[in-house]
Design a protein around this motif. Structure first.
Motif, short mmCIF file in Angstrom:
data_model
loop_
_atom_site.label_atom_id
_atom_site.label_comp_id
_atom_site.label_asym_id
_atom_site.label_seq_id
_atom_site.Cartn_x
_atom_site.Cartn_y
_atom_site.Cartn_z
N LYS A 516 28.54 52.78 31.70
CA LYS A 516 28.41 51.31 31.82
C LYS A 516 29.64 50.62 31.24
CE LYS A 516 24.95 47.67 31.14
NZ LYS A 516 25.80 46.62 30.56
N HIS A 517 30.11 51.12 30.10
CA HIS A 517 31.30 50.54 29.48
C HIS A 517 32.53 50.73 30.36
CE1 HIS A 517 34.63 50.15 26.53
NE2 HIS A 517 33.84 49.25 25.98
N ILE A 518 32.64 51.93 30.95
CA ILE A 518 33.76 52.20 31.88
C ILE A 518 33.69 51.26 33.07
CG2 ILE A 518 34.67 53.88 33.54
CD1 ILE A 518 33.95 56.08 31.49
N SER A 519 32.49 51.08 33.63
CA SER A 519 32.33 50.19 34.78
C SER A 519 32.78 48.78 34.45
CB SER A 519 30.86 50.17 35.23
OG SER A 519 30.46 51.41 35.72
N GLU A 520 32.34 48.29 33.29
CA GLU A 520 32.70 46.92 32.90
C GLU A 520 34.21 46.78 32.69
OE1 GLU A 520 30.27 46.46 29.47
OE2 GLU A 520 28.45 45.99 30.61
N HIS A 521 34.78 47.78 32.01
CA HIS A 521 36.22 47.73 31.76
C HIS A 521 36.99 47.80 33.07
CE1 HIS A 521 40.26 49.12 30.66
NE2 HIS A 521 40.06 48.54 29.49
N TYR A 522 36.59 48.71 33.94
CA TYR A 522 37.28 48.88 35.22
C TYR A 522 37.20 47.60 36.05
CZ TYR A 522 38.33 50.48 39.93
OH TYR A 522 38.87 50.58 41.17
N LYS A 523 36.01 47.00 36.11
CA LYS A 523 35.84 45.80 36.93
C LYS A 523 36.64 44.62 36.37
CE LYS A 523 32.92 45.47 39.89
NZ LYS A 523 32.98 45.65 41.37
N LYS A 524 36.77 44.56 35.04
CA LYS A 524 37.47 43.43 34.42
C LYS A 524 38.98 43.61 34.41
CE LYS A 524 34.02 41.64 31.14
NZ LYS A 524 33.72 41.51 29.69
N PHE A 525 39.43 44.82 34.05
CA PHE A 525 40.84 45.02 33.76
C PHE A 525 41.61 45.75 34.86
CE2 PHE A 525 38.96 44.36 29.63
CZ PHE A 525 39.91 43.62 28.94
N VAL A 526 41.02 46.79 35.43
CA VAL A 526 41.78 47.67 36.33
C VAL A 526 41.68 47.22 37.78
CG1 VAL A 526 42.18 50.06 37.03
CG2 VAL A 526 41.31 49.56 34.74
N GLU A 748 49.63 41.03 32.73
CA GLU A 748 48.93 41.80 33.77
C GLU A 748 48.17 42.98 33.17
OE1 GLU A 748 48.87 41.24 37.29
OE2 GLU A 748 49.62 39.30 36.63
N ILE A 749 48.70 43.55 32.09
CA ILE A 749 48.02 44.68 31.45
C ILE A 749 46.85 44.20 30.60
CG2 ILE A 749 48.29 46.61 29.83
CD1 ILE A 749 51.31 46.59 30.60
N LEU A 750 47.06 43.14 29.82
CA LEU A 750 46.05 42.70 28.86
C LEU A 750 44.92 41.89 29.48
CD1 LEU A 750 48.26 41.58 25.83
CD2 LEU A 750 47.02 43.73 26.12
N SER A 751 45.20 41.09 30.47
CA SER A 751 44.18 40.20 31.02
C SER A 751 42.98 40.99 31.54
CB SER A 751 44.79 39.38 32.16
OG SER A 751 43.81 38.58 32.78
N PRO A 752 41.75 40.57 31.22
CA PRO A 752 41.31 39.35 30.53
C PRO A 752 40.94 39.57 29.07
CG PRO A 752 39.45 40.32 31.68
CD PRO A 752 40.60 41.28 31.84
N ASP A 753 41.77 40.24 28.32
CA ASP A 753 41.56 40.48 26.90
C ASP A 753 41.32 39.14 26.18
OD1 ASP A 753 41.89 41.03 24.14
OD2 ASP A 753 43.12 42.77 24.61
N PRO A 754 40.25 39.04 25.37
CA PRO A 754 39.99 37.79 24.63
C PRO A 754 41.17 37.36 23.76
CG PRO A 754 38.10 39.26 24.49
CD PRO A 754 39.18 40.04 25.16
#
Length: 986
Positions: A516-526, A748-754
């Motif tokens: 689930k964490h991978i999915s969220e990270h992938y959808k947000k960042f990658v 481009e790498i960091l977005s959407p980092d808080p």
């Protein structure tokens, strides 16, 4: 002045002459070839052909020439011609009545060849082009050079480009317009007087355009670079050895070796010939082309006569690595044999087999001592670590006591047991004689500086997912160091013994939470960035469990989860697998398809789940993020994370770094995770926090620019005036654009980092400023080519970013423009740029009516360039641009009154500027220009067309030949534009 001619072209030619390349003037070279369609210097080519092939007569020479001319004008034809150059083709000798090897170049004796170069070399095929410099060997055009002015940015065809991009684009255009020349050229180069870049012809991907460096790997001046790269012996080596064709993914590709690969090959070959030592260690960091270096060196050694038909044994320690090596050797085109068993290897060595043998080191088990004592045996060991230290390494050296042993590794010598063993086996002689541990070294930091690889960053997943450090992870580190693990295979055996690790990592609840964490990270960042990802699980069962978890998440919430069809599992199937393990078995062709498709931007899968396969040797540049859920250390860790260090660039996708998300906690102690000498791994991997700090630092540097927009003491129009004054300084613009690029890359790498939240409004201000500069100073290049995917999305969601462009002043271009400008109470420099942008817009609106207006763009840019180079004052520049504006208005007004079609009117307006006002003359010449578009690429047709035009001009009062030639040149240029416009309207 820093012109292209003075800073790049003349020095380049001067250094070629110093190296012994003989100059032939353009006039003389044209006299030596009958037409511009002739690529060869025929008298020289034929003379050398007969000299190098004594059994060849004139008739056979003509046959050979015709065969070469008939080669297809594409990359396949280019490969075929390289085979001719390398002596891999034959000719029939009538005097000897048999086929003989054909020689176009004498590689063994450089003095038997002739080396020439020329400038302004015209090439005519589909169209006509003129190369800056062309280098010939034995009358054959082999190297083509573009020279550029040393500006960071140039306006080219209405687009802002740096000199490097412009050069590559020109070379690419040559391939389209003069392919019957480019099928012979093997390499292209470009220089701005400071740097020298190069690549293989038929390859225009900027990832494969390299910066040449001297043997020491240091930056020197242009003279040192040219002396290093284009001395005669090395020029021959490039043709004979360093150009490579690869069949990959069912497509033919062409490459040329990088500087560090050239250097390593030459050092290996030199050691093979001199025998100054019998061992050598080559460390070329992961992702920098180590396998290609090994194959080229092997190919070269096999062909050296004084080595008397040597044997080369390529040794690996894993079946997967052997399969990858076999695939690469096949693509490379080398003949080789695979040792299928211990008995087969023994037979090959005992029978004194001469050629290339590929084997697993395990097949040396039980090998008799002294089975082959020849001294011309060369053993190439890939990833030369732990497997070389035990009985297998001892038995191999005992069986081949006089062989050369070269170790190739993508990781440096470590501080532990493996490092000591590697040093003793491969580096001892170099250290003793030359005080260096490596025969050749290409480290991590250097590869990042060269752009061969990109930097890696890591971030730790939340603590709840990571292993307990005090007990489980500490035990793993201790056992890893005790046993000196150096391969994934050994790592897997170790993990089998540490049962707690697998129990924790494969717990069903944990797998579901991590997925689930991978999915969220992938959808947000990658996914928003357009790149792909890899999940590294602890073992094969964990791979299958992750796939099941991803499916379950998708069934529960398809809107927020990753579709299963975008995920693929790749691991080695076992015949006794059952249940979930058997469920994800792949056939060989299925796995091959997944490998190929993953490398492609638009094809699924987007995520790979692996544990051992594809963790070494697999090159997929679009892979940007690795989710690491398998304990690793030292060599295995560096090899694995290097999967995400390949550069990638494709339109709005530009990969500037790779990211590792650590679910184990390995990177909590970086020194423990990578126990190498600190200098060796400098720049290997950084905490993502470093990138955040770098972003903050760059935003701090941007403050001087942000202050210009925040200045509330000025009204909006005065603020814009201030911006124009500041950025009319070209260096100031260039500095800002480079700073913005660096900031955008990190965004481009960091977005959407808080973390970005506090900087978002300032980043939007920078975007506004970037938009302003592009609109105001580069009005013909206003299509956001430099903006990347997430930044473009930010613009789409922030309408106010566009308002700065909408608010820019626009002059109404009409007959009152001079008075309008005169009444403006602002600096002349501001007026120039405002008027230039307004005039560009006017031209764009009316050029379909009056194509002649396009001529003005070049004149406008010439004025701006002279202004920025301080050749003219702002007042002079303004007067000139006002004059062009008035001319544009007058031309549009006259067109509407004339009732002529756009093409005829444009010719009429051009002729009118030379005093020819008779419309019937314009109509006659327009018909000639548009009667046959073949003249745009056929010199004979063009000359015939010009004769007709000269006759008409002479009849209408143009008596001076020089004047007729000048008008004719302008008419041809206008004619090309008219034909292009006509095509576009069809």
């Amino acid at each position: 002045m820093f012109t292209e001619e003075e800073t790049a072209k003349k020095p380049f030619m001067m250094y070629l002459t110093s190296l012994g390349w003989e100059y032939i003037s353009p006039e003389k070279i044209d006299s030596l070839r009958e037409t511009w369609k002739e690529p060869f210097i025929l008298p020289i080519f034929k003379k050398k052909l007969l000299e190098l092939n004594p059994s060849m007569g004139e008739e056979e020479a003509d046959v050979v020439l015709q065969r070469i001319r008939n080669i297809r004008a594409n990359i396949e034809g280019n490969r075929e011609f390289l085979r001719y150059l390398r002596g891999q083709r034959t000719f029939y000798s009538k005097s000897e009545k048999r086929e003989l090897n054909l020689r176009l170049i004498d590689f063994e004796n450089p003095e038997n060849n002739v080396f020439h170069y020329t400038q302004e070399f015209w090439m005519e095929d589909i169209k006509k082009d003129r190369a800056d410099i062309v280098l010939f060997i034995n009358g054959i055009p082999l190297f083509i050079v573009e020279t550029k002015a040393p500006w960071l940015f140039n306006i080219v065809d209405g687009e802002v480009k740096d000199w490097r991009s412009h050069a590559v684009e020109q070379i690419s255009r040559y391939h389209e317009e003069v392919p019957n020349f480019m099928k012979y050229f093997q390499m292209y180069m470009a220089s701005n007087g400071l740097n020298l870049i190069y690549s293989a012809t038929w390859n225009f991907n900027e990832r494969n355009v390299y910066r040449w460096k001297t043997e020491e790997g240091k930056d020197y001046g242009l003279q040192d670079l040219i002396f290093s790269m284009l001395r005669k012996e090395r020029a021959l080596r490039f043709i004979e050895d360093y150009i490579v064709f690869f069949e990959q993914d069912e497509e033919l590709s062409k490459f040329v070796l990088l500087p560090h690969q050239v250097r390593a090959v030459e050092r290996i070959v030199n050691r093979a010939i001199t025998g100054d030592a019998r061992t050598g260690l080559i460390w070329h960091t992961q992702g920098s082309g180590k396998t290609l270096t090994m194959m080229v060196a092997a190919s070269k050694i096999r062909r050296i006569p004084e080595l008397e038909n040597p044997t080369i044994i390529m040794v690996v320690d894993r079946i997967e690595l052997q399969k990858q090596l076999v695939r690469n050797l096949t693509k490379f085109g080398l003949d080789f044999i695979v040792a299928e068993s211990k008995v087969h290897l023994r037979e090959l060595l005992k029978s004194d087999y001469r050629g290339i043998i590929v084997t697993l080191i395990h097949k040396f088990r039980g090998m008799p001592s002294n089975i082959n004592t020849r001294r011309n045996i060369f053993v190439f060991i890939d990833e030369a670590h732990r497997s070389q230290e035990g009985d297998l390494g001892i038995q191999m050296r005992s069986a081949l006591p006089n062989a050369f042993y070269f170790g190739f590794t993508g990781t440096p010598i470590d501080k532990g047991k493996i490092g000591k063993g590697t040093f003793n086996l491969f580096a001892f002689e170099d250290m003793k004689k030359y005080h260096r541990p490596y025969l050749d070294k290409y480290g991590i930091k250097e590869s990042i500086e060269d752009g061969t690889t990109v930097p890696l960053y890591y971030t730790l997943a939340p603590q709840e997912y990571r292993l307990d450090r005090k007990t489980i992870l500490e035990e793993f580190f201790r056992l890893y160091e005790e046993k000196g693990i150096a391969s994934i295979e050994e790592l897997n055996k170790l993990l089998d013994k540490v049962s707690k690790i697998k129990e924790v990592l494969k717990a069903k609840k944990r797998i579901k939470k991590v997925a689930k964490h991978i999915s969220e990270h992938y959808k947000k960042f990658v996914e928003p960035s357009g790149f792909k990802a890899m999940v590294v699980a602890v073992d094969r069962e964990a791979c299958a469990l992750y796939m099941e978890a991803f499916k379950e998440l998708y069934e529960e919430n398809p809107h927020s989860a990753i579709p299963p069809e975008e995920i693929a599992v790749v691991y080695t199937p076992m015949h006794n697998d059952k249940g979930i393990l058997k469920k994800y078995h792949l056939k060989e062709d299925q796995e091959d398809e997944i490998r190929r498709n993953f490398k492609k931007r638009e094809r699924p899968p987007k995520i790979l789940i692996v544990t051992e396969k594809l963790l070494t040797g697999y090159d997929a540049p679009i892979l940007q993020t690795m989710y690491l859920d398998k304990p690793m250390k030292d060599h295995t860790l560096l090899q694995a994370i290097a999967r995400v260090n390949r550069p990638y660039s494709d339109g709005e996708l530009h990969k500037t770094a790779g990211l590792i998300v650590d679910y184990i906690g390995i990177f909590e102690d970086l020194q423990r995770a990578l126990a190498f000498d600190s200098k060796s791994i400098e720049g290997a991997v950084f905490d993502l926090e470093v990138l955040r700090k770098r972003f903050a630092e760059l935003m701090g540097r941007a403050e001087e620019y942000l202050g210009l927009l925040r200045d509330n003491s000025r009204s909006w129009d005065k603020k814009l005036e201030k911006l124009v004054k500041v950025f009319s300084d070209r260096k100031k613009r260039d500095d800002f654009i480079q700073l913005f690029k660096n900031i955008q890359d990190i965004y481009e790498i960091l977005s959407p980092d808080p973390f970005l939240r506090d900087y978002l409004e300032d980043y939007k201000l920078l975007l506004k400023l970037h938009r302003f500069i592009k609109a105001q100073f580069y009005p013909t290049d206003f299509e956001r080519r430099e903006l990347l995917k997430k930044t473009k999305e930010l613009i789409r969601n922030s309408v106010d970013i566009e308002t700065i462009v909408d608010g820019l002043p626009v002059y109404k271009i009409d007959e009152h423009i001079a008075d309008t400008i005169k009444n403006e109470r602002i600096d002349d420099i501001v007026k120039v740029y405002n008027l230039r942008r307004s005039l560009m817009r006017y031209i764009k609106e009316h050029q379909h009516e009056v194509p002649y207006l396009e001529f003005l763009i070049e004149k406008i840019e010439s004025i701006i360039k002279r202004l920025e180079e301080r050749q003219i004052s702002a007042k002079e520049a303004l007067e000139k641009v006002i004059g062009l504006s008035e001319s544009a208005v007058e031309s549009v007004r006259s067109y509407k009154e004339s009732k002529l079609d756009p093409a005829t009117f444009s010719v009429h307006w051009l002729l009118k500027s030379y005093g020819i006002e008779d419309v019937t003359v314009s109509e006659e010449i327009t018909k000639i220009l548009l009667s046959n578009e073949g003249w745009t690429y056929n010199q004979n047709l063009q000359q015939g067309l010009l004769r007709k035009i000269y006759r008409i001009l002479k009849e209408n009062g143009v008596k001076q030949v020089r004047e007729r030639v000048k008008i004719g040149k302008d008419l041809l240029e206008l004619g090309r534009r008219l034909i292009h416009d006509t095509r576009g309207s069809l």
